[in-house]
Every structure is written in C-alpha cells, then in structure tokens.
Design a protein around this motif. Structure first.
Motif, PDB file in Angstrom:
ATOM      1  N   ASP A  18       8.979   9.714  12.229  1.00 42.71           N
ATOM      2  CA  ASP A  18      10.194  10.191  12.900  1.00 42.71           C
ATOM      3  C   ASP A  18      11.200  10.635  11.848  1.00 42.71           C
ATOM      4  O   ASP A  18      11.105  10.271  10.668  1.00 42.71           O
ATOM      5  N   LEU A  19      12.159  11.436  12.267  1.00 37.79           N
ATOM      6  CA  LEU A  19      13.235  11.900  11.402  1.00 37.79           C
ATOM      7  C   LEU A  19      14.574  11.597  12.061  1.00 37.79           C
ATOM      8  O   LEU A  19      14.706  11.739  13.280  1.00 37.79           O
ATOM      9  N   LYS A  20      15.539  11.191  11.250  1.00 35.53           N
ATOM     10  CA  LYS A  20      16.868  10.890  11.768  1.00 35.53           C
ATOM     11  C   LYS A  20      17.888  11.796  11.086  1.00 35.53           C
ATOM     12  O   LYS A  20      17.876  11.946   9.858  1.00 35.53           O
ATOM     13  N   PHE A  21      18.761  12.414  11.871  1.00 34.09           N
ATOM     14  CA  PHE A  21      19.804  13.283  11.359  1.00 34.09           C
ATOM     15  C   PHE A  21      21.151  12.818  11.909  1.00 34.09           C
ATOM     16  O   PHE A  21      21.223  12.356  13.053  1.00 34.09           O
ATOM     17  N   PHE A  26      16.242  14.358  16.671  1.00 34.18           N
ATOM     18  CA  PHE A  26      14.939  14.999  16.537  1.00 34.18           C
ATOM     19  C   PHE A  26      13.924  14.308  17.439  1.00 34.18           C
ATOM     20  O   PHE A  26      13.833  13.081  17.469  1.00 34.18           O
ATOM     21  N   VAL A  27      13.176  15.115  18.193  1.00 31.28           N
ATOM     22  CA  VAL A  27      12.108  14.611  19.050  1.00 31.28           C
ATOM     23  C   VAL A  27      10.784  15.083  18.484  1.00 31.28           C
ATOM     24  O   VAL A  27      10.587  16.287  18.281  1.00 31.28           O
ATOM     25  N   ASN A  28       9.898  14.145  18.214  1.00 32.11           N
ATOM     26  CA  ASN A  28       8.636  14.475  17.550  1.00 32.11           C
ATOM     27  C   ASN A  28       7.621  15.036  18.553  1.00 32.11           C
ATOM     28  O   ASN A  28       6.650  14.389  18.928  1.00 32.11           O
ATOM     29  N   LYS A  33       9.530  20.185  16.762  1.00 32.26           N
ATOM     30  CA  LYS A  33       9.094  20.767  15.493  1.00 32.26           C
ATOM     31  C   LYS A  33       9.514  22.226  15.387  1.00 32.26           C
ATOM     32  O   LYS A  33       9.841  22.714  14.298  1.00 32.26           O
ATOM     33  N   MET A  34       9.488  22.941  16.516  1.00 33.12           N
ATOM     34  CA  MET A  34       9.942  24.324  16.497  1.00 33.12           C
ATOM     35  C   MET A  34      11.425  24.398  16.135  1.00 33.12           C
ATOM     36  O   MET A  34      11.846  25.202  15.294  1.00 33.12           O
ATOM     37  N   LEU A  35      12.241  23.530  16.757  1.00 33.89           N
ATOM     38  CA  LEU A  35      13.667  23.494  16.449  1.00 33.89           C
ATOM     39  C   LEU A  35      13.901  23.077  15.001  1.00 33.89           C
ATOM     40  O   LEU A  35      14.813  23.588  14.344  1.00 33.89           O
ATOM     41  N   LEU A  36      13.070  22.146  14.508  1.00 36.31           N
ATOM     42  CA  LEU A  36      13.200  21.718  13.119  1.00 36.31           C
ATOM     43  C   LEU A  36      12.938  22.885  12.176  1.00 36.31           C
ATOM     44  O   LEU A  36      13.643  23.068  11.176  1.00 36.31           O
ATOM     45  N   GLY A  37      11.914  23.688  12.486  1.00 36.98           N
ATOM     46  CA  GLY A  37      11.632  24.868  11.668  1.00 36.98           C
ATOM     47  C   GLY A  37      12.780  25.850  11.675  1.00 36.98           C
ATOM     48  O   GLY A  37      13.119  26.449  10.642  1.00 36.98           O
ATOM     49  N   ILE A  38      13.410  26.028  12.840  1.00 40.39           N
ATOM     50  CA  ILE A  38      14.566  26.926  12.936  1.00 40.39           C
ATOM     51  C   ILE A  38      15.715  26.406  12.086  1.00 40.39           C
ATOM     52  O   ILE A  38      16.412  27.171  11.406  1.00 40.39           O
ATOM     53  N   VAL A  39      15.925  25.089  12.109  1.00 43.59           N
ATOM     54  CA  VAL A  39      16.988  24.484  11.297  1.00 43.59           C
ATOM     55  C   VAL A  39      16.735  24.729   9.810  1.00 43.59           C
ATOM     56  O   VAL A  39      17.653  25.068   9.051  1.00 43.59           O
ATOM     57  N   PHE A  40      15.469  24.586   9.383  1.00 42.49           N
ATOM     58  CA  PHE A  40      15.134  24.831   7.979  1.00 42.49           C
ATOM     59  C   PHE A  40      15.412  26.284   7.596  1.00 42.49           C
ATOM     60  O   PHE A  40      15.949  26.574   6.520  1.00 42.49           O
ATOM     61  N   VAL A  41      15.043  27.219   8.462  1.00 46.68           N
ATOM     62  CA  VAL A  41      15.269  28.642   8.187  1.00 46.68           C
ATOM     63  C   VAL A  41      16.768  28.940   8.091  1.00 46.68           C
ATOM     64  O   VAL A  41      17.222  29.666   7.203  1.00 46.68           O
TER      65      VAL A  41
END
Length: 328
Positions: A18-21, A26-28, A33-41
């Motif tokens: 899991d990841l905490k921000f 974040f929901v695994n 994961k798609m939203l996480l990728g968008i955040v990274f971009v």
C-alpha cells in the motif's frame, strides 16, 4: 519516470502492499494505479516546467547584468543585484591581482590578504573573518568576473557595457594570469556534471582536501594493468601538488589508522554514546507526550462543546414537541 514504473511494478507483484500520501488516498486497484501514474506524469511535468522557468529567469537576469549568486570577493551587491566595490576589501583583492601579475606565489599573496584585514559581510552587514586559503585565491584568479566578464553557462556578458561596473583587471591581464591563448579558450562554456549522470569515481566524493593548499581534490580512476585504481588530484594552480595524484588506498589507510587510534570502541565511549542517545530519545518522547496532551485537551474541549450543543438541541426539540402537543 523510471522510478514511477518500478513502483507500479512492485505494486503489481505485491512487493509493495500500500501507499500513503498526505494529500490523497491511494487505492491499490486498477483505477488507483492509473491515477498514480497520472500523478507521476504531472509531477514530472511540474519539475521540468519549474526548471525551464528558473533557467529562463536566470538567463534574463544575467543578460541584464544582475548577479544571482553570492557576491564575489571584493564586491557587494546593491539593491539592484549589481556588483559594486566593497571599499577596502576591493582594494585588497585588486592588490592581490597585481602581486599575481608580478609573479608572487600564492603563499605570499595569501599572507598579504590575511595581514591586510580582509573580511566578509554577514547578515545585517556584520563583519566576519575569512579563512584565506590557496584554493580560495586560485578560484578568484580564475574567475573572469574580476575582468568585467560575467559567465553563466553559455551566457557571456560584458558588465562594463551594462552599468558602471569597476573591474580589478583588464581582459588581457586575465588571459595572461590564466595562460589562455585566446578569448575563445578563456570563455568557452564550462561543463558541469548533472545530478542524474553516473559518477565515474564515487569514492569519498567532495570529501578529500589538499593538505598544501586546502582546496577540494578531484576524485578519479586510473587504469592499471589488471584493474582500476582510485586517486585524488589537486586542481589548484600554483599549488605544489597541482595535477599530482594520491592513491585512494593512502587516504583509506589514513582513515583506518585514525579511527583505530581513537578510543571509539571502548566501553567508556559506548556508555557515553548510549547516554547521549537516551537523552535524545527522552527529549523526543517529552515533545511527543506534550503534543499528545495538547491534542487530548483539544479533543476534550471539542467533545464538551459538542455535548453542550447536542444537549441544547435535545431541549429545543422537547420544547417544540410539548408546544405542538398543547396546541393539538
């Protein structure tokens, strides 16, 4: 973006559970994961855009003759971020250049600067002593700004054409001091290693200094017949160890001998270190306990306010019900 892909891959393989921000949850799952990728971009875009904006701002400042870093030795920055002579300090550094032109050694020049009362200015114009080293003088003599030329990356600006800048030496004197044959050689863009490039020699980087001049020694690798060897080289001109290398094992043996000669491993030092750690832990626990007590008190106050508010609401409701019953 390489690290972003690795993090998502570790999530897919279950290595990261899991990841905490602090800013979002974040929901695994596939959507998370798609939203996480968008955040990274978006983070990468923000970082690159910020870098471009800062570079553009710095370039404009340099083109206008503004100095964006700490003032050079012998100068101060005025309210317009321009370099102006710093009184007696300017005269001392100028005389140091004249001594260099006459062939005086760095040791002689350093002694003159020290004895002349050279100092720097701290916050609120407070006088501060300066450790005048051979490395410091070498850096001053190799800096073209003292000839009125501001060099920042690929930008080269003549400050005397932009405002009343007072150089200490001429461009020709600068070329002579640094043994440059032409302006092209003197003011060619300087290459700096970027943070994301692979470091060739990573043994004690920027931690070894020359014993003779006090300058930072450059780490490198030399090729032997069967393997490579670490070495450290002094790059301060006029130092007696200039461009002379020292094997890495010499430095390593010195560190090993130094640590073995000190009683760091004794029971007494261990107990002293232990007590220091306990003291630090107690200070941390005391602060945490204070925060917990404060949070508990605030929670109690909020609870009392909620109960009081709730009690008033219940009384109001009962009064309204009784009123309705009397009317009916």
């Amino acid at each position: 973006m390489l690290e972003a892909g690795e993090i998502i891959d570790l999530l897919d393989r279950g290595v990261i559970k899991d990841l905490k921000f602090p800013s979002h949850t974040f929901v695994n799952d596939a959507s998370g994961k798609m939203l996480l990728g968008i955040v990274f971009v978006m983070a990468k875009q923000y970082s690159e855009q910020l870098s471009a904006d800062i570079k553009r701002g710095n370039d404009k400042s340099v083109e206008a003759g503004l100095y964006i870093n700490k003032a050079k030795h012998g100068y101060v920055k005025d309210n317009n971020q321009r370099l102006q002579p710093d009184g007696n300090n300017w005269a001392i550094i100028k005389e140091a250049f004249q001594m260099k032109m006459k062939g005086k050694s760095l040791e002689t020049i350093a002694k003159f600067v020290r004895n002349s009362g050279y100092h720097s200015r701290g916050k609120d114009n407070v006088r501060r002593e300066v450790k005048v080293s051979l490395s410091m003088l070498g850096t001053i003599f190799s800096d073209p700004i003292y000839a009125g030329v501001l060099q920042y990356g690929k930008n080269v600006v003549n400050l005397t054409e932009l405002y009343d800048f007072t150089p200490m030496i001429t461009v020709q004197e600068y070329l002579t001091i640094n043994q440059f044959k032409s302006l092209t050689q003197a003011f060619k863009p300087r290459k700096h290693a970027r943070g994301d490039e692979t470091r060739v020699a990573d043994f004690l980087p920027r931690q070894v200094y020359c014993h003779h001049c006090g300058g930072l020694m450059q780490a490198g690798l030399s090729k032997g017949k069967t393997k490579k060897y670490y070495y450290f080289r002094c790059e301060t001109k006029d130092c007696e160890r200039y461009n002379k290398g020292t094997r890495g094992n010499v430095v390593l043996n010195f560190v090993d001998t130094f640590l073995r000669s000190k009683p760091f491993a004794s029971q007494k030092m261990y107990e002293s270190y232990k007590q220091e750690i306990i003291k630090i832990q107690n200070l941390g626990l005391s602060e945490i306990n204070s925060q917990i007590a404060s949070a508990t008190k605030q929670a109690s106050l909020f609870a009392d306010e909620w109960l009081a508010s709730n009690s008033i609401s219940q009384k109001r409701l009962m009064w309204e019900l009784n009123k309705y019953r009397r009317m009916s």
